[in-house]
Design an enzyme around this catalytic site. Structure first.
Site, short mmCIF file in Angstrom:
data_model
loop_
_atom_site.label_atom_id
_atom_site.label_comp_id
_atom_site.label_asym_id
_atom_site.label_seq_id
_atom_site.Cartn_x
_atom_site.Cartn_y
_atom_site.Cartn_z
N ASN A 165 -155.08 -56.93 -51.75
CA ASN A 165 -155.12 -56.01 -50.61
C ASN A 165 -156.50 -55.94 -49.94
OD1 ASN A 165 -156.02 -54.68 -53.02
ND2 ASN A 165 -155.72 -52.68 -52.06
N LYS A 188 -161.17 -64.39 -60.72
CA LYS A 188 -159.82 -64.81 -60.32
C LYS A 188 -159.35 -63.96 -59.15
CE LYS A 188 -155.66 -63.62 -61.16
NZ LYS A 188 -154.94 -64.08 -59.93
N ASP A 190 -156.47 -62.95 -56.30
CA ASP A 190 -155.02 -63.00 -56.30
C ASP A 190 -154.56 -64.32 -55.68
OD1 ASP A 190 -152.17 -62.37 -55.07
OD2 ASP A 190 -152.57 -60.80 -56.54
N GLU A 261 -160.33 -50.07 -61.69
CA GLU A 261 -159.81 -49.16 -60.68
C GLU A 261 -158.33 -49.46 -60.54
OE1 GLU A 261 -159.45 -49.11 -56.16
OE2 GLU A 261 -161.47 -48.34 -56.49
N CYS A 295 -155.61 -48.45 -52.79
CA CYS A 295 -155.46 -47.52 -53.91
C CYS A 295 -155.83 -46.09 -53.54
CB CYS A 295 -156.31 -47.97 -55.09
SG CYS A 295 -155.83 -49.57 -55.77
N GLU A 393 -146.63 -44.55 -56.96
CA GLU A 393 -147.35 -45.11 -55.82
C GLU A 393 -146.45 -46.02 -55.00
OE1 GLU A 393 -151.81 -46.91 -55.37
OE2 GLU A 393 -150.53 -47.81 -56.91
#
Length: 522
Positions: A165, A188, A190, A261, A295, A393
């Protein structure tokens, strides 16, 4: 579907000085690869290697060898590299934003947020790292008789696993303090957003960072991420709470540090003495930023007393006027969701809530006329505990609003969650300052939804409860990547006293001394 990319991104998106860096990072057709999709139109923009255990093994082997020399590199050299990187990020901001938008489908302003964050983080830690890492004299047990110095040294090779994101911010902002502290990094990104990470890594190399100090390994999360967690000396992870628990188990078993997080179900409180216009603007920002895929975005709004009808009317009207579009125009206010998976999740959760009695005040539907993964900003009311999105969420532009009797009730509702990442409160200053400490989250924004706490890099920011461990930003954001060493010197007299002194007499003298130190507040 016709491509929507600007001419400068087709067919060769990279300027000449960067193209060579990335060319060597993309494997031949004979190597297993992963396709990377552009959410704006669901076309494939390229492929990256499907890395595995052997790739991670090699990256850590090279990084460990190189880290020994990097640890001995003077602070001034490390600082110069990061400052040069800061300048390169700003110089190539348009290219970076293009790549971020291509891989995520977000709007231009949200892409610039990432550029701004990376530049700010680089500047902040470049200016402070040497002071934070300089040996620091501490107070000894007994003045004159003892002295102690706190030393810091790097942990070794930091493992970093970042999500899709915020592919620019989260690929590099957490790594900058780790590098300045003398560590190497194996990262790494995504697999859906690797090109942004590779591009910003190339800027680090251009700035002078030795290549083997920072390795990027592309590939599937369970394979590459799992291998990194088994190799690293400290693990930095941003992502879902479920994955965080799995990685936390690995870190705990290996007795290494772990910073995470994780998810959030973030509340926004609108008090009766709030400025209505500011509250509406802040709520809209917290709803549509990055298409709700962050988030710290707002997913629950609690409005106090008589403010409720006025706020809801204005909030809904503002969301209905939002300009959504697939493109690179700065006037676009909200872009696409990132994938079919995200669209399916948002659609399922909203539809399930509606089927159980929730009312849609605006939105509530996909917009395939704009692009394959667009979804309208959505406001629900009448959401109850039997609905999935009450507690879980959504990670999309979906919010539910609820009227509450008073501020105390709003705080109770705000805290009624397993998460504790972010919150906002719009209220008169005295009201907000009194209420904010009562909201049990890592960051509370007064008259803002999330950007105030995120932007204040000098203060650590982390999650409570199921939203994470440790923190990024501030001194902790760098010192967590170091090992503390206590070097103490005892002078003239040992703490246990001279051998000639009876133990009972020694105890009486030490008791009197300790009392005296307490009076002197030492």
């Amino acid at each position: 579907m016709e491509r929507m990319y600007p001419p400068r991104l087709t067919p060769g998106p990279l300027p000449r000085e960067l193209e060579e860096h990335l060319r060597g990072l993309i494997t031949s057709e004979a190597t297993p690869t992963i396709p990377v999709e552009a959410p704006f139109d669901a076309t494939t923009i390229g492929h990256v290697p499907e890395g595995g255990q052997s790739c991670v093994d090699k990256a850590f082997s090279l990084a460990r060898e190189a880290q020994r020399g990097w640890e001995d590199t003077p602070h001034a050299t490390r600082r110069s590299i990061v400052r040069t990187f800061h300048s390169l990020v700003l110089k190539h901001r348009e290219l970076l934003m293009d790549m971020v938008q291509l891989e995520t489908g977000k709007n231009r302003a949200a892409a610039f947020d990432e550029v701004m964050d990376v530049a700010s983080t680089a500047r902040y830690y470049a200016a402070r790292a040497e002071k934070l890492l300089t040996p620091r004299r501490r107070q000894g047990t007994i003045p004159v008789l003892s002295s102690t110095v706190e030393h810091r040294y790097p942990l070794g090779v930091i493992g970093q696993i970042s999500p899709w994101n915020y592919p620019l911010t989260l690929a590099i902002s957490d790594a900058i303090p780790a590098l300045l502290a003398g560590n190497a990094v194996v990262s790494k990104p995504d697999e859906r957003t690797p090109f942004t990470a590779l591009l910003v890594t190339s800027l680090l190399y251009d700035a002078g960072l030795p290549r083997d100090i920072f390795h990027t390994v592309t590939g599937p999360g369970p394979v590459v991420g799992g291998a990194i967690a088994e190799h690293c000396d400290y693990l930095m992870f941003t992502g879902s709470t479920n994955t965080g628990r799995i990685l936390g188990e690995t870190a705990g078993r290996r007795l290494i540090g772990f910073s995470a997080e994780l998810g959030g179900k973030n509340p926004l409180i609108i008090a009766e003495d709030a400025d209505l216009d500011k509250a509406v603007d802040g709520a809209v920002h917290g709803t549509i930023s990055n298409s709700g895929q962050l988030c710290v975005s707002i997913e629950r709004i609690f409005v106090v007393g008589s403010m409720y009808p006025r706020f809801v009317d204005a909030y809904v009207q503002r969301l209905q006027s939002i300009r959504m579009e697939a493109g690179f125009d700065w006037d676009v206010e909200m872009g696409s969701l990132a994938s079919q998976q995200q669209l399916d999740t948002v659609t399922r959760m909203v539809d399930e809530a509606v089927s159980k009695g929730a009312e849609v005040l605006t939105g509530g539907r996909a917009r395939p006329d704009l692009g394959p993964y667009f979804y309208e900003p959505t406001v629900l009311t009448g959401v109850t505990k039997k609905m999935e999105l009450y507690r879980h969420e959504v990670f999309g532009p979906v919010v539910y609003v609820e009227a509450v009797a008073d501020l105390a009730e709003a705080i109770v509702y705000a805290n009624d969650t397993d998460y504790g990442l972010n919150a906002g409160i719009f209220a008169a200053r005295d009201t907000a300052l009194a209420a904010a400490p009562l909201i049990r989250v890592g960051g509370v924004n007064i008259n803002d939804s999330y950007s105030a706490t995120w932007g204040n890099i000098d203060t650590p920011l982390g999650g409570a409860k199921d939203s994470g461990l440790s923190a990024r930003h501030g001194e902790e954001g760098l010192l967590k990547y170091t090992q503390t060493q206590n070097i103490s010197e005892q002078r003239y007299l040992q703490l246990r006293g001279p051998r000639s002194l009876k133990r009972k007499t020694y105890a009486s003298l030490m008791t009197a001394g300790l009392k005296a130190l307490a009076v002197m507040r030492r």
